[in-house]
Design a protein around this motif. Structure first.
Motif, short mmCIF file in Angstrom:
data_model
loop_
_atom_site.label_atom_id
_atom_site.label_comp_id
_atom_site.label_asym_id
_atom_site.label_seq_id
_atom_site.Cartn_x
_atom_site.Cartn_y
_atom_site.Cartn_z
N ALA A 11 48.49 50.39 43.56
CA ALA A 11 48.78 49.34 43.58
C ALA A 11 46.91 48.53 42.87
O ALA A 11 47.06 47.47 42.42
CB ALA A 11 48.81 48.12 45.26
N ARG A 12 46.14 48.96 43.66
CA ARG A 12 44.86 48.11 43.00
C ARG A 12 44.89 49.02 41.39
O ARG A 12 43.91 47.72 41.02
CB ARG A 12 43.44 49.40 43.82
CG ARG A 12 43.28 48.77 45.19
CD ARG A 12 41.80 49.31 45.83
NE ARG A 12 41.60 50.76 45.61
CZ ARG A 12 41.88 51.49 46.74
NH1 ARG A 12 43.07 51.30 47.77
NH2 ARG A 12 42.01 53.06 46.66
N THR A 15 46.60 46.29 39.79
CA THR A 15 45.98 44.78 40.43
C THR A 15 45.05 44.67 39.37
O THR A 15 44.63 43.24 38.93
CB THR A 15 45.74 44.44 41.74
OG1 THR A 15 47.35 44.27 42.37
CG2 THR A 15 45.30 43.02 42.33
N SER A 16 44.27 45.01 39.06
CA SER A 16 43.47 45.06 37.75
C SER A 16 43.35 45.00 37.41
O SER A 16 42.83 44.35 35.77
CB SER A 16 42.54 46.33 38.19
OG SER A 16 41.32 46.45 39.35
N PRO A 20 45.93 39.53 40.28
CA PRO A 20 47.17 39.47 41.88
C PRO A 20 47.96 38.74 41.21
O PRO A 20 48.00 37.70 40.62
CB PRO A 20 46.14 38.68 42.91
CG PRO A 20 44.79 38.37 42.42
CD PRO A 20 44.80 39.04 40.90
N VAL A 24 52.84 42.45 40.24
CA VAL A 24 52.28 43.83 41.22
C VAL A 24 53.29 44.41 41.27
O VAL A 24 52.69 45.89 41.67
CB VAL A 24 50.78 43.84 41.90
CG1 VAL A 24 50.52 44.94 42.58
CG2 VAL A 24 49.66 42.72 41.05
N ASP A 25 53.71 44.54 42.33
CA ASP A 25 54.92 44.88 43.41
C ASP A 25 56.19 45.14 42.53
O ASP A 25 56.00 46.13 42.72
CB ASP A 25 55.05 44.04 44.30
CG ASP A 25 54.71 43.42 45.07
OD1 ASP A 25 53.59 44.01 46.07
OD2 ASP A 25 54.28 42.64 46.42
N SER A 60 51.24 48.83 33.65
CA SER A 60 51.38 47.60 33.51
C SER A 60 51.02 47.13 32.32
O SER A 60 50.91 46.24 31.73
CB SER A 60 49.17 48.09 33.71
OG SER A 60 49.35 48.20 35.75
N ASP A 76 45.81 32.81 38.34
CA ASP A 76 45.08 33.78 40.05
C ASP A 76 46.30 33.37 41.05
O ASP A 76 45.29 31.95 41.74
CB ASP A 76 44.58 33.21 39.26
CG ASP A 76 43.06 34.28 40.36
OD1 ASP A 76 42.37 34.15 40.61
OD2 ASP A 76 43.84 35.45 40.46
N PRO A 79 45.57 37.02 47.63
CA PRO A 79 46.25 37.21 47.92
C PRO A 79 46.08 36.63 49.36
O PRO A 79 44.84 36.00 50.03
CB PRO A 79 45.96 38.59 48.50
CG PRO A 79 44.68 38.42 47.39
CD PRO A 79 44.52 37.51 46.69
N HIS A 103 38.11 39.19 39.09
CA HIS A 103 39.51 39.11 39.22
C HIS A 103 40.13 38.61 37.52
O HIS A 103 40.81 39.14 36.25
CB HIS A 103 41.00 39.21 39.70
CG HIS A 103 41.00 40.15 41.51
ND1 HIS A 103 41.26 41.22 40.96
CD2 HIS A 103 40.29 39.89 42.42
CE1 HIS A 103 41.18 42.11 41.40
NE2 HIS A 103 40.73 41.43 42.65
#
Length: 165
Positions: A11-12, A15-16, A20, A24-25, A60, A76, A79, A103
């Motif tokens: 997930a990190r 997300t990168s 965010p 992402v999910d 990604s 953006d 979260p 980000h």
């Protein structure tokens, strides 16, 4: 068990790469599904986590290509988190704002730099692990990391200069 073990790290990384947001999910889930479907292709020449990171990065990159193709705009969204009562609210806001700026700056990097920056600086993989995850040479990781961090520095300095003026 594999999902529980690797979910946060994947997930990190995603997300990168994407910034965010809700996408992402979906990409994280797609990465785990793809990994499950291709387990018979895992040769064991690298760590399983490295194999999974590579799948997540590919997913990604696919999402980024879809964004570009459909001319979707990056929005953006920070979260939702509860305030940390151990720090003053103004400090929490400043930390959150800085994280959003970083980000957003990472999201502006070209995908080849974004992947290296995400794995090395956000995820903390070694240069060897990053090279294996991306299927590139050690020296290529170093040069992309150097160029990527320089571009980040330039982007962030530009934002800070705008805020001062």
């Amino acid at each position: 068990m594999l999902v529980r073990l690797h979910q946060d790290a994947i997930a990190r990384v995603v997300t990168s790469m994407l910034g965010p947001g809700q996408e992402v999910d979906d990409v994280v889930q797609d990465a785990f599904v793809r990994c499950y479907e291709s387990l018979n292709k895992f040769r064991g020449t690298s760590a399983f986590g490295t194999y999974l990171h590579r799948i997540a990065i590919n997913k990604s990159l696919d999402a980024l290509r879809r964004r570009k193709r459909w001319r979707a705009r990056f929005v953006d969204h920070a979260p939702a988190t509860l305030p940390d009562s151990s720090r003053p609210l103004d400090m929490q806001i400043e930390i959150s704002d800085r994280a959003r700026l970083v980000h957003a700056a990472i999201a502006q990097l070209a995908p080849k730099y974004r992947a290296v920056v995400a794995l090395r600086l956000v995820e903390g993989l070694s240069t060897d692990e990053t090279a294996a995850a991306l299927g590139i040479k050690y020296g290529t990781v170093l040069s992309r990391l150097s160029r990527g961090t320089q571009k980040l520095r330039t982007l962030l300095q530009g934002v800070l200069n705008e805020e001062i003026n």
